[in-house]
Design a protein around this motif. Sequence first.
Motif, PDB file in Angstrom:
ATOM      1  N   PHE A 196       0.818  -1.200   0.000  1.00 31.52           N
ATOM      2  CA  PHE A 196       0.000   0.000   0.000  1.00 31.52           C
ATOM      3  C   PHE A 196       0.855   1.254   0.000  1.00 31.52           C
ATOM      4  CE2 PHE A 196      -2.840  -3.290   1.589  1.00 31.52           C
ATOM      5  CZ  PHE A 196      -3.907  -3.109   0.722  1.00 31.52           C
ATOM      6  N   GLU A 197       2.091   1.125   0.405  1.00 34.62           N
ATOM      7  CA  GLU A 197       3.007   2.266   0.384  1.00 34.62           C
ATOM      8  C   GLU A 197       3.190   2.784  -1.046  1.00 34.62           C
ATOM      9  OE1 GLU A 197       7.682   3.147   1.344  1.00 34.62           O
ATOM     10  OE2 GLU A 197       6.683   1.595   2.506  1.00 34.62           O
ATOM     11  N   PHE A 198       3.288   1.862  -1.986  1.00 38.76           N
ATOM     12  CA  PHE A 198       3.429   2.244  -3.391  1.00 38.76           C
ATOM     13  C   PHE A 198       2.211   3.040  -3.866  1.00 38.76           C
ATOM     14  CE2 PHE A 198       2.485   1.238  -7.853  1.00 38.76           C
ATOM     15  CZ  PHE A 198       3.591   1.797  -8.456  1.00 38.76           C
ATOM     16  N   LEU A 199       1.024   2.595  -3.533  1.00 44.22           N
ATOM     17  CA  LEU A 199      -0.195   3.302  -3.937  1.00 44.22           C
ATOM     18  C   LEU A 199      -0.257   4.693  -3.317  1.00 44.22           C
ATOM     19  CD1 LEU A 199      -2.862   0.461  -3.727  1.00 44.22           C
ATOM     20  CD2 LEU A 199      -1.947   1.543  -5.786  1.00 44.22           C
ATOM     21  N   GLU A 200       0.159   4.809  -2.070  1.00 46.25           N
ATOM     22  CA  GLU A 200       0.161   6.113  -1.404  1.00 46.25           C
ATOM     23  C   GLU A 200       1.056   7.097  -2.143  1.00 46.25           C
ATOM     24  OE1 GLU A 200       1.073   5.544   2.750  1.00 46.25           O
ATOM     25  OE2 GLU A 200      -0.520   4.043   2.923  1.00 46.25           O
ATOM     26  N   LYS A 201       2.239   6.638  -2.535  1.00 45.77           N
ATOM     27  CA  LYS A 201       3.168   7.517  -3.249  1.00 45.77           C
ATOM     28  C   LYS A 201       2.659   7.818  -4.651  1.00 45.77           C
ATOM     29  CE  LYS A 201       7.145   6.420  -0.522  1.00 45.77           C
ATOM     30  NZ  LYS A 201       8.539   6.084  -0.432  1.00 45.77           N
ATOM     31  N   LEU A 202       2.100   6.840  -5.297  1.00 45.48           N
ATOM     32  CA  LEU A 202       1.581   7.019  -6.645  1.00 45.48           C
ATOM     33  C   LEU A 202       0.440   8.026  -6.668  1.00 45.48           C
ATOM     34  CD1 LEU A 202       2.227   5.768  -9.415  1.00 45.48           C
ATOM     35  CD2 LEU A 202       0.421   4.116  -8.992  1.00 45.48           C
ATOM     36  N   GLU A 203      -0.442   7.956  -5.693  1.00 42.32           N
ATOM     37  CA  GLU A 203      -1.577   8.876  -5.610  1.00 42.32           C
ATOM     38  C   GLU A 203      -1.132  10.335  -5.497  1.00 42.32           C
ATOM     39  OE1 GLU A 203      -5.269   8.739  -4.029  1.00 42.32           O
ATOM     40  OE2 GLU A 203      -5.500   7.272  -5.620  1.00 42.32           O
TER      41      GLU A 203
END
Length: 70
Positions: A1-8
């Motif tokens: 979920f860390e990746f999604l947070e940064k991507l957002e």
Amino acid sequence: FEFLEKLEKMSFIHEKKIKVVIVTSSLNEADRVKVKNYRIVTDYINKPLNINKITELKNRLNQNNPQPKP
């Protein structure tokens, strides 16, 4: 979920209307619920993939983003 947070947080993701499909082997319902918090995630698919799941995904994505006709 860390990746999604940064991507957002990346502006070009929203400008280009990039969509993310999660393909997972997780059966944890909490993961499915958590993914709903990310606007860029358009679908959540459990493995194993098969032709029917891929076709359904393709159809859903095409319904939301009709391709311009030449």
